[in-house]
Design an enzyme around this catalytic site. Structure first.
Site, PDB file in Angstrom:
ATOM      1  N   GLU A 109      -1.105 -72.977 -16.904  1.00  0.00           N
ATOM      2  CA  GLU A 109      -1.038 -73.266 -18.347  1.00  0.00           C
ATOM      3  C   GLU A 109       0.405 -73.180 -18.812  1.00  0.00           C
ATOM      4  OE1 GLU A 109      -4.392 -71.513 -20.781  1.00  0.00           O
ATOM      5  OE2 GLU A 109      -4.133 -70.017 -19.220  1.00  0.00           O
TER       6      GLU A 109
ATOM      7  N   HIS B 124     -13.164 -68.010 -14.524  1.00  0.00           N
ATOM      8  CA  HIS B 124     -12.932 -69.432 -14.246  1.00  0.00           C
ATOM      9  C   HIS B 124     -12.590 -69.715 -12.780  1.00  0.00           C
ATOM     10  CE1 HIS B 124     -13.119 -69.508 -18.501  1.00  0.00           C
ATOM     11  NE2 HIS B 124     -11.857 -69.280 -18.756  1.00  0.00           N
TER      12      HIS B 124
END
Ligand code: BG6
Length: 490
Positions: free
Chosen positions: A216, A240
Site C-alpha cells: 500500500e 487478508h
C-alpha cells in the site's frame, strides 16, 4: 430482474452508520447494488448510531458521502432519488437495552430477513448481540455480519466469538474479510478448479514457490492510536494475507459449498508450520517506515505521523517465509510481504514454477526459462502467464524470450466496472451465502499461528528495521528470500 438476482427482501440494519467505514464504503456499495437492481424492491436500509440526528440529517449525510466516494461518472442523482427512499435512521445507544426496542418495532412482522451489519469496534459486538436478542428482534433467519478485527489475539477472539455464539448460531454469523470479496480472489476458484491445465500441476511437483505481496502507498491515515496497538501483522497478515494463502493452497472442495470451501481452508491453516523463537530471525522480518517520498510526495516517518506518541516498536511492514506441512506443498515456500508506504499500491500472487529437469539451451539464458503465473488483485485485476518462446529472427538462433499471456479483467466492454469487494459481500450476506465469509475455526486457527509468531518476536526482543517511505521495505526482506536462492517478483 429475476428473483434469483435480487433475492429476498431484507431489513438491512447497519450499526455504526455514521462511521468512516459506513460512509466511505458501505453506503456507496449499497448504492451501487441498488443502481444495478440487485436489491429487492422491498429491502429497507436502517442506519443505527448513537448520534442525535434527524431522518433528514442522516439522509443528507449519506447523500454527501455518495457524492464524495462514488466515482462521478457512476453517480446518478435520479438513482439517488429512489435509493434515499430505502433509508431510515434509528438512534440507539448500543449499551442500552431499552434503545433496541425501536429496532425490534421497526422490523416486527415485516416478513423480511433481518441482516445486521456490525461496523463498530469489536468491544461492543457483545452488547449489540445481547441487546438485539433481548429486544425480541432476532429470528432463526436473522443474520449478523461482523467486521474485522475479530480480536487482538486468540484469547480475545475466542471471547468475542463466545459472546456472539450465546445469541447467534454459527450459521447466522458472517465474518468479513473484504479480500474474499475481491473479484480476482473469487476468480482463483475458477482458475484452479475449472482449468485442468492449472489444477493438475498445482502442487510441489511443479511449483517451486509462491509469493504473495500486498503493498500500500498509504500510511496509517490518522489511525495511529489504533494501528500502534495492532501493527501490520494483526492488521493485514492475520486476515487478508492468510486468507489469500488459503485460497491458493487449499485442496479442491468436493462441492462448492460454504463449508466445503471453509473446511479446506481450515486444513491449510492447521498445516502451517509454526514459526518459533528458534527460527523467527531467519523466517520473518518486521519493518517500520521512516520519512521518505511516495510517488514524488514527501511523507513523514511512522513515528512522526499525526497522533503519534513517539517511540514505537510497531511494525508497518512484514515479510515472512511460511511452510505448509502437507503432501501438496511439502518443500514449497510461501513468501508473504505486506507494508504501508510502499512505492506503489499493488496486490498480487505469483506462482513460480519449477524449471524443466534438463536444460538444453544457451547457458547464459537460463534465467529466462522460468514460468510464472501472476494473479493480480489490484490495480488492473487480471492474470498473466509468463511463457518462454523463441525470439523471431533469422540470425539469433534459438534465442529465448519470456512473453506474457494476459487476461485483463479490468478492461472490456464500454461501461464495465469492477464491483467493490463490499458490494459482493453485502449482497451474498443478503442472499445467505456464507462461502465468502470466515468461519470461527478459521479465525482461531489463524490467530493461533500469528500469536506464535508475535510471541517469537517478543521472546527474541526483535526491533523493527527502518525503511524509507517509498521503498520496498527493509533490506532484511530481500535477504529473507535471497537466502533461498530466489528473489521477489518486481
Ligand atoms: C484493512 C486494513 O483491512 O485493509 C487497512 O485495516 C488496509 O489498514 C486495508 O489499508 C487495505 O484494503 P485494500 O482493499 O485497499 O487493499
Amino acid at each position: 430482474m429475476s428473483a434469483m438476482l435480487n433475492g429476498h427482501a431484507c431489513d438491512f440494519v447497519l450499526f455504526g452508520a455514521r462511521g468512516d467505514l459506513a460512509m466511505r464504503k458501505l453506503f456507496p456499495s449499497l448504492y451501487q447494488l441498488h443502481k444495478a437492481d440487485l436489491l429487492h424492491a422491498d429491502t429497507v436500509l436502517y442506519g443505527v448510531a448513537r448520534t442525535e440526528c434527524s431522518q433528514d440529517e442522516f439522509i443528507e449525510s449519506v447523500h454527501d458521502a455518495l457524492k464524495r466516494f462514488v466515482k462521478p461518472r457512476e453517480y446518478d442523482e435520479a438513482v439517488w432519488g429512489t435509493f434515499r427512499d430505502r433509508l431510515r435512521y434509528l438512534k440507539v445507544d448500543m449499551s442500552v437495552a431499552e434503545d433496541f426496542a425501536a429496532i425490534a418495532e421497526a422490523v416486527k412482522d415485516s416478513g423480511r430477513t433481518m441482516v445486521n451489519y456490525l461496523a463498530t469496534p469489536p468491544a461492543i459486538f457483545g452488547d449489540i448481540c445481547k441487546n438485539l436478542y433481548l429486544s425480541g428482534a432476532v429470528q432463526p433467519s436473522t443474520r449478523i455480519i461482523l467486521e474485522k478485527p475479530i480480536g487482538h489475539d486468540l484469547e480475545s477472539s475466542i471471547e468475542i466469538n463466545d459472546t456472539v455464539s450465546q445469541y447467534f448460531t454459527e450459521e447466522q454469523v458472517y465474518r468479513i474479510d473484504h479480500y474474499l470479496g475481491k473479484e480476482t480472489v473469487q476468480n482463483l476458484i475458477a482458475l484452479r478448479f475449472a482449468n485442468n491445465l492449472f489444477g493438475s500441476q498445482w502442487n510441489q511437483n511443479y511449483i517451486d514457490h509462491v509469493q504473495i505481496t500486498v503493498a500500500e502507498t498509504v500510511g496509517i491515515e490518522g489511525r495511529w492510536g489504533y494501528y500502534d496497538q495492532v501493527g501490520q501483522m494483526r492488521d493485514m497478515v492475520q486476515n487478508h494475507l492468510l486468507q489469500l494463502l488459503c485460497m491458493v493452497a487449499m485442496d479442491p472442495p468436493s462441492q462448492l459449498t460454504a463449508d466445503g470451501i471453509r473446511d479446506e481452508k481450515l486444513k491449510v491453516l492447521r498445516a502451517l508450520r509454526p514459526i518459533t523463537a528458534d527460527n523467527v530471525a531467519r523466517r520473518a522480518v518486521r519493518g517500520q517506515y521512516t520519512a521518505g517520498a511516495v510517488n514524488g510526495v514527501s511523507c513523514p516517518g511512522y513515528q512522526e505521523e499525526e497522533g503519534s506518541k513517539g517511540h514505537s516498536n510497531t511494525e508497518t511492514f512484514v515479510a515472512l517465509r511460511a511452510s505448509i506441512d502437507n503432501w501438496r506443498w511439502a518443500g514449497v515456500p510461501f513468501y508473504l510481504r505486506t507494508g504501508k508506504r510502499m512505492p506503489t499500491k499493488m496486490s498480487e500472487i505469483v506462482i513460480v514454477y519449477k524449471n524443466q529437469p534438463h536444460y538444453i539451451f544457451d547457458p547464459k539464458q537460463k534465467s529466462v526459462v522460468t514460468n510464472k503465473l501472476i494473479i493480480r488483485l489490484q490495480p488492473d485485476e487480471g492474470i498473466r502467464l509468463q511463457v518462454v518462446t523463441k525470439e523471431q529472427s533469422l540470425d539469433k538462433g534459438m534465442a529465448l524470450q519470456s512473453r506474457g499471456l494476459t487476461l485483463n479483467f479490468s478492461e472490456g466492454e464500454e461501461g464495465h466496472r469492477t464491483p467493490d469487494a463490499y458490494e459482493r459481500l453485502m449482497l451474498e450476506a443478503m442472499r445467505g451465502n456464507q462461502s465468502l465469509f470466515v468461519r470461527r475455526d478459521e479465525v482461531e486457527a489463524s490467530w493461533r499461528w500469528c500469536d506464535a509468531l508475535i510471541d517469537a518476536w517478543a521472546d527474541i526482543g526483535d526491533e523493527v528495521r527502518p525503511y524509507s517511505a517509498g521503498s520496498w521495505g527493509p533490506i532484511g526482506s530481500i535477504a529473507l528470500i535471497e537466502r533461498d536462492g530466489k528473489s521477489w517478483h518486481e
